[in-house]
Design a protein around this motif. Structure first.
Motif, mmCIF file in Angstrom:
data_model
loop_
_atom_site.group_PDB
_atom_site.id
_atom_site.type_symbol
_atom_site.label_atom_id
_atom_site.label_comp_id
_atom_site.label_asym_id
_atom_site.label_seq_id
_atom_site.Cartn_x
_atom_site.Cartn_y
_atom_site.Cartn_z
ATOM 1 N N ARG A 22 1.189 -0.988 0.151
ATOM 2 C CA ARG A 22 -0.150 0.126 -0.089
ATOM 3 C C ARG A 22 0.920 1.058 0.196
ATOM 4 O O ARG A 22 1.905 1.416 0.906
ATOM 5 C CB ARG A 22 -1.114 -0.174 1.219
ATOM 6 N N ALA A 23 0.836 2.404 -0.920
ATOM 7 C CA ALA A 23 1.504 3.544 -1.198
ATOM 8 C C ALA A 23 0.464 4.832 -0.494
ATOM 9 O O ALA A 23 -0.231 5.031 -0.322
ATOM 10 C CB ALA A 23 1.657 3.881 -2.303
ATOM 11 N N ALA A 56 -7.964 5.846 -0.664
ATOM 12 C CA ALA A 56 -8.718 6.581 0.584
ATOM 13 C C ALA A 56 -8.113 7.588 0.936
ATOM 14 O O ALA A 56 -7.127 8.338 0.947
ATOM 15 C CB ALA A 56 -8.769 5.652 1.913
ATOM 16 N N TYR A 57 -8.444 8.492 1.913
ATOM 17 C CA TYR A 57 -8.422 9.979 2.224
ATOM 18 C C TYR A 57 -8.296 10.055 3.985
ATOM 19 O O TYR A 57 -8.767 9.662 4.571
ATOM 20 C CB TYR A 57 -9.276 11.182 1.593
ATOM 21 N N LEU A 58 -6.202 10.696 4.160
ATOM 22 C CA LEU A 58 -6.292 10.722 6.146
ATOM 23 C C LEU A 58 -5.803 12.038 6.447
ATOM 24 O O LEU A 58 -4.544 12.678 5.902
ATOM 25 C CB LEU A 58 -5.115 9.922 5.619
ATOM 26 N N PRO A 59 -6.718 13.029 6.837
ATOM 27 C CA PRO A 59 -6.352 14.048 6.897
ATOM 28 C C PRO A 59 -6.157 13.756 8.867
ATOM 29 O O PRO A 59 -7.052 12.898 9.304
ATOM 30 C CB PRO A 59 -7.781 14.729 7.082
ATOM 31 N N LEU A 60 -4.603 15.407 8.590
ATOM 32 C CA LEU A 60 -4.164 15.214 9.865
ATOM 33 C C LEU A 60 -5.137 16.229 10.809
ATOM 34 O O LEU A 60 -4.746 15.771 11.856
ATOM 35 C CB LEU A 60 -2.832 15.798 9.418
ATOM 36 N N ASP A 61 -6.448 16.505 10.156
ATOM 37 C CA ASP A 61 -7.016 17.902 11.050
ATOM 38 C C ASP A 61 -7.689 16.662 11.731
ATOM 39 O O ASP A 61 -8.759 17.016 12.569
ATOM 40 C CB ASP A 61 -8.069 18.598 9.951
ATOM 41 N N VAL A 131 -3.541 6.010 0.016
ATOM 42 C CA VAL A 131 -4.284 6.402 0.936
ATOM 43 C C VAL A 131 -3.054 7.516 0.263
ATOM 44 O O VAL A 131 -2.051 7.960 1.006
ATOM 45 C CB VAL A 131 -3.552 5.700 2.364
ATOM 46 N N VAL A 132 -4.216 8.564 0.826
ATOM 47 C CA VAL A 132 -3.328 10.430 0.884
ATOM 48 C C VAL A 132 -3.526 10.906 2.103
ATOM 49 O O VAL A 132 -4.853 11.093 2.446
ATOM 50 C CB VAL A 132 -4.012 11.022 -0.686
ATOM 51 N N THR A 133 -2.522 11.103 2.478
ATOM 52 C CA THR A 133 -2.921 11.294 3.710
ATOM 53 C C THR A 133 -2.114 13.344 3.803
ATOM 54 O O THR A 133 -1.230 13.772 2.203
ATOM 55 C CB THR A 133 -2.108 10.971 5.017
ATOM 56 N N LEU A 151 6.718 6.081 6.607
ATOM 57 C CA LEU A 151 6.218 5.560 6.476
ATOM 58 C C LEU A 151 5.555 6.135 5.575
ATOM 59 O O LEU A 151 4.357 5.066 4.462
ATOM 60 C CB LEU A 151 4.865 5.535 7.167
ATOM 61 N N MET A 152 5.790 6.931 4.151
ATOM 62 C CA MET A 152 5.387 8.022 2.698
ATOM 63 C C MET A 152 6.646 7.431 2.478
ATOM 64 O O MET A 152 7.462 7.602 1.614
ATOM 65 C CB MET A 152 5.496 9.513 3.049
#
Length: 224
Positions: A22-23, A56-61, A131-133, A151-152
């Motif tokens: 997974r990237a 998928a989306y992962l916001p730090l907020d 996963v775009v964070t 991890l990115m």
């Protein structure tokens, strides 16, 4: 560099050596640069080309401390600064996303209407390949942000002119209920110093990408 080029670059993370894993693509940048708009666009485009649930989306907020915790710590006036995030919680979730391909992983978000973090608004399905964070501090040098970067697959710096960012931030704060004077004061005393702190990490990023000329967020509401 337009949005099609950025989408192609994101899709490239799913090809070639290491593509079976997974990237995770990180987007760093100062407040109002366009990180969340770009992240949502990339997720939507990858899903359109690779199939539903492929990104998928992962916001730090989502890891903002709650108002109750900010009051307890005396940090309500610095909301959005590095100390007002659960950075270790963010890194822990990122580790799980990098290693767990068997269970859906639920991701928190920040609700601008409530002005509070909310649990489990997003989900990373087991078959998600990208996963775009995104978040202000992903390129920060202080612990534990370097752990997150390891991890990115790549970390992009989303860049926008300071005047453009200020206009966006003023609109955001006015929409959140502040009057013009209060919105300008918040931008000057809080958003500006946070943005200058973020800029110091620019050189640590894989590439610089534009935060202007982006399409509207898929849900019709850009939070930039």
């Amino acid at each position: 560099m337009n949005e099609d080029t950025l989408t192609t670059l994101a899709l490239g993370l799913l090809r070639g050596p290491g593509s079976s894993a997974r990237a995770i693509l990180g987007l760093a940048g100062p407040p109002g640069a366009g990180k969340s708009t770009l992240a949502r666009h990339l997720v939507a485009e990858v899903e359109r080309r690779e199939g539903p649930g492929s990104a998928a989306y992962l916001p730090l907020d989502g890891f903002h401390l709650s108002a109750a915790q900010l009051d307890r710590l005396g940090l309500a006036h610095r909301k959005g600064a590095p100390a007002t995030f659960d950075a270790h919680g963010y890194v822990a979730l990122l580790r799980r996303i990098a290693s767990d391909r068997f269970q859906p992983i639920y991701v928190p978000d920040f609700d601008r209407d409530l002005d509070e973090p909310v649990a489990a608004r997003h989900v990373v399905p087991p078959h998600a390949r990208l996963v775009v964070t995104e978040g202000n501090y992903l390129a920060a040098a202080e612990h534990p942000w370097p752990e997150a970067r390891r991890l990115m697959r790549e970390l992009w710096y989303v860049d926008a002119d300071d005047t453009v960012r200020e206009e966006r931030l003023l609109r955001r704060h006015r929409a959140g209920g502040r009057d013009e004077a209060a919105a300008r004061q918040w931008v000057t005393t809080n958003d500006h110093p946070n943005g200058e702190y973020v800029k110091a990490g620019r050189s640590l990023c894989t590439r610089i990408v534009p935060g202007t000329g982006l399409p509207p967020a898929p849900n019709g509401r850009s939070v930039l």
